[in-house]
Design an enzyme around this catalytic site. Structure first.
Site, mmCIF file in Angstrom:
data_model
loop_
_atom_site.group_PDB
_atom_site.id
_atom_site.type_symbol
_atom_site.label_atom_id
_atom_site.label_comp_id
_atom_site.label_asym_id
_atom_site.label_seq_id
_atom_site.Cartn_x
_atom_site.Cartn_y
_atom_site.Cartn_z
ATOM 1 C CG HIS A 159 -0.388 -0.119 2.529
ATOM 2 N ND1 HIS A 159 0.454 0.834 3.035
ATOM 3 C CD2 HIS A 159 -0.498 -1.066 3.491
ATOM 4 C CE1 HIS A 159 0.830 0.503 4.249
ATOM 5 N NE2 HIS A 159 0.278 -0.663 4.559
ATOM 6 C CG HIS A 165 4.044 -1.364 2.447
ATOM 7 N ND1 HIS A 165 2.883 -1.996 2.074
ATOM 8 C CD2 HIS A 165 4.232 -1.677 3.752
ATOM 9 C CE1 HIS A 165 2.387 -2.664 3.089
ATOM 10 N NE2 HIS A 165 3.184 -2.494 4.127
ATOM 11 C CB CYS A 202 -0.246 -8.023 19.872
ATOM 12 S SG CYS A 202 -1.235 -7.529 18.431
ATOM 13 C CB CYS A 230 2.252 -5.842 17.202
ATOM 14 S SG CYS A 230 0.993 -4.674 17.642
ATOM 15 C CB CYS A 286 -3.248 -4.915 20.614
ATOM 16 S SG CYS A 286 -2.269 -4.029 19.393
ATOM 17 C CG HIS A 321 -3.105 -5.218 15.361
ATOM 18 N ND1 HIS A 321 -1.881 -4.836 15.837
ATOM 19 C CD2 HIS A 321 -2.972 -5.334 14.019
ATOM 20 C CE1 HIS A 321 -1.029 -4.740 14.828
ATOM 21 N NE2 HIS A 321 -1.666 -5.027 13.717
ATOM 22 C CE LYS A 349 -3.981 2.458 12.610
ATOM 23 N NZ LYS A 349 -3.863 1.600 13.708
HETATM 24 O O1 ME8 Z 1 6.749 -3.601 10.460
HETATM 25 N N1 ME8 Z 1 2.660 5.972 7.088
HETATM 26 O O2 ME8 Z 1 6.445 -4.444 8.323
HETATM 27 P P1 ME8 Z 1 5.160 -3.640 7.821
HETATM 28 C C1 ME8 Z 1 3.958 5.879 6.824
HETATM 29 N N2 ME8 Z 1 8.018 -6.445 8.816
HETATM 30 N N3 ME8 Z 1 4.613 4.714 6.621
HETATM 31 C C2 ME8 Z 1 3.902 3.587 6.665
HETATM 32 C C3 ME8 Z 1 2.512 3.605 6.928
HETATM 33 C C4 ME8 Z 1 1.884 4.871 7.129
HETATM 34 N N4 ME8 Z 1 0.574 5.002 7.362
HETATM 35 N N5 ME8 Z 1 2.071 2.329 6.943
HETATM 36 C C5 ME8 Z 1 3.163 1.538 6.696
HETATM 37 C C6 ME8 Z 1 7.010 -4.384 9.556
HETATM 38 N N6 ME8 Z 1 4.264 2.289 6.521
HETATM 39 C C7 ME8 Z 1 8.157 -5.367 9.707
HETATM 40 C C8 ME8 Z 1 9.445 -4.618 9.469
HETATM 41 S S1 ME8 Z 1 12.108 -4.473 9.301
HETATM 42 C C9 ME8 Z 1 13.387 -5.347 9.879
HETATM 43 C C10 ME8 Z 1 10.699 -5.417 9.660
HETATM 44 C C11 ME8 Z 1 5.612 1.764 6.195
HETATM 45 O O3 ME8 Z 1 4.742 -4.336 6.560
HETATM 46 C C12 ME8 Z 1 6.670 2.274 7.149
HETATM 47 O O4 ME8 Z 1 7.923 2.150 6.536
HETATM 48 O O5 ME8 Z 1 4.179 -3.502 8.905
HETATM 49 C C13 ME8 Z 1 6.560 1.294 8.291
HETATM 50 O O6 ME8 Z 1 7.692 1.346 9.151
HETATM 51 C C14 ME8 Z 1 6.471 0.003 7.514
HETATM 52 O O7 ME8 Z 1 5.616 0.348 6.389
HETATM 53 C C15 ME8 Z 1 5.874 -1.160 8.289
HETATM 54 O O8 ME8 Z 1 5.754 -2.231 7.397
#
Ligand code: ME8
Length: 500
Positions: free
Chosen positions: A18, A21, A126, A129, A143, A146, A294
């Protein structure tokens, strides 16, 4: 040659890509492209996080084997990164042999140095998370992220002695050897250390979908512990020492603030224990909402970057996402304004300036570059100075603002000089004005390159500078790159206007 190693988080494959990312990945791409322009040897790593209870549960729900599920979903990330022109040097998957080899080596090292001990975990977890959670963190027993009750866990686990490394981490953060940016995030992280933190579990007994702990038959590595290691396994730790030694430590780990604790505390502590150097910068940008809400599946407001690329094209999506709010702060994405902003900044901005200037050069000078003139040279050198400074501070929104500044500076000059009148009254002045405008367009193409690589290449093509990448950054930034007498082309519209 300087090296620059930049990473994004590896994204969970239980979700489709999305714009959250995309936001981080595009930002990392901008920095990677800028450092390549500077002539540095860049390694840009992104990838997917594929193990753990959450992914296993999503695979089961989808009626698929976990590996098939991961293959399909990881491919979706790779596909959209291609569409968005993400120039990553490698895409790391945590289900790869490369990753597994590195994780086994790293965990064995942690055990050898005595940073790991066996114990009993009893508490809350959780799965949404993928995080152990405390009573204190719950809101009405749920949580907060979630809105689900966490699982009660009672397992035999291996623990990492986090407490042994926290004083050293605080010292390194305070003396600037480990930079946590922006500044408010640094204070937040130091605050967490001050509060005191428990040792954390590095394994799970009840989870099967993961990498086996090398010193235990019935435990898999806790998904976060394994995921963080992608930053070293992805450049060859455990598989290719040469590349690893060349690029480690990372110059910057980029992510959003949601996962700062893992990156600024757990990861540096694990590295210290293993005797490896720490990353230079951990940069946590803000979290954004969509039209004030959100972003969530249940609200149905998750924006698919594929749909945006269909509508606006890859370059414009990159620009629109990064220009919404300051990089590092929280913000709101107003997708409803994208068409207006596209038309004003891109169609009427860079697109219009480029086509206006090249059309005038065609009309008045038969598309031949006139004699060099240096009127803008100092002004543009000053703008470059600001641009490089903004890149150094990772302030991508400032970079965009600076690009706009050069654009409006050139637009204002057209309005003041009125080349269409000069064509009738003062040919010498017309030549001067058009040279300064042509060079401005070349500089704009260069400044725009990290943010909008396709459009940049097109402009360089119109200027007959297709070999621009063979030049050094210094040569490119110097005023006067366009040679008098050379031909330029008539452009096609770079950003056709969109109707709402
Ligand atoms: O946490 N605003 O993966 P994830 C800004 N796999 N950035 C956002 C966002 C938002 N609303 N939503 C997502 C994980 N992101 C783990 C990470 S790393 C060793 C392991 C982006 O798929 C942002 O970069 O939940 C956030 O930190 C990341 O997606 C979380 O991706």
């Amino acid at each position: 040659m300087n090296k620059f190693y930049i990473t994004t988080p590896i994204y969970y494959v239980n979700d489709k890509p999305h714009i959250g990312h995309a936001y981080t990945t595009i930002a990392a791409d901008v920095l990677a492209r800028f450092h390549r322009l500077k002539g540095e040897e860049v390694f840009f790593l992104t990838g997917t996080d594929e193990h753990g209870a959450k992914v296993a549960a999503s695979a089961e729900q989808a009626g698929k084997l976990p590996q098939d599920f991961c293959d399909e979903n990881s491919a979706k990330f790779q596909l959209i990164w291609d569409r968005l022109n993400i120039s990553n040097d490698h895409f790391i998957r945590t289900t790869s042999d490369q990753h597994k080899a590195g994780v086994e080596k790293f965990l064995t090292k942690l055990k050898e140095v005595g940073a790991v001990y066996e114990g009993d975990y009893s508490g809350l977890y959780c799965t949404g998370c993928e995080k152990f959670i405390t009573e204190k963190e719950l809101v009405n027993g749920l949580c907060p992220d979630h809105k689900k009750e966490p699982e009660v866990l009672k397992e035999k686990n291996y623990f990492f002695k986090l407490s042994d490394y926290l004083p050293k981490i605080a010292e390194l953060i305070n003396n600037g050897e480990l930079k946590i940016l922006p500044e408010n995030k640094k204070n937040e992280v130091l605050g967490l250390i001050k509060q005191g933190m428990d040792d954390f579990s590095i394994s799970r007994e009840s989870v099967k979908w993961g990498i086996k702990i090398p010193f235990s038959e019935n435990q898999v590595t806790y998904v976060w512990v394994e995921a963080l290691q992608n930053y070293i396994t992805g450049i060859g730790y455990g598989s290719d020492d040469k590349t690893f030694n060349k690029f480690w430590p990372a110059n910057i780990h980029l992510m959003a603030k949601d996962i700062i604790k893992f990156h600024a505390l757990y990861w540096p502590a694990m590295l210290l224990a293993a005797g490896l150097p720490l990353p230079e910068v951990v940069f946590a940008h803000g979290f954004f909402t969509i039209d004030g809400e959100k972003m969530s599946k249940s609200l149905g407001n998750v924006i698919d970057p594929d749909v945006l690329v269909d509508e606006f094209g890859s370059d414009a999506v990159r620009y629109l996402l990064l220009s919404q709010f300051p990089f590092g702060a929280d913000g709101d994405v107003k997708a409803g304004n994208f068409v207006i902003q596209y038309n004003s900044d891109l169609a009427n901005g860079i697109g219009n300036l480029t086509s206006r200037v090249l059309s005038m050069v065609e009309k008045y000078l038969d598309s031949i570059v006139p004699v060099k003139d240096f009127e803008f040279s100092d002004e543009v050198a000053g703008i470059w100075h600001q641009y490089e400074d903004a890149m150094k501070r990772f302030q991508i929104d400032d970079v965009i603002e600076i690009i706009r500044k050069l654009n409006s500076f050139a637009d204002g000059y057209v309005e003041r000089q009125k080349p269409w009148q000069l064509a009738k009254e003062d040919k010498d002045q017309l030549n001067k004005v058009l040279y300064n405008l042509l060079e401005s367009v070349r500089h704009l193409a260069l400044m725009v390159y990290p943010v909008m690589p396709e459009v940049s290449e097109k402009i360089f093509g119109y200027l007959n500078q297709a070999d621009w990448k063979n030049k050094s950054f210094k040569e490119l930034v110097d005023w006067g790159g366009l040679e008098s007498g050379q031909k330029v082309e008539k452009p096609q519209p770079l950003f056709p206007r969109l109707e709402k």
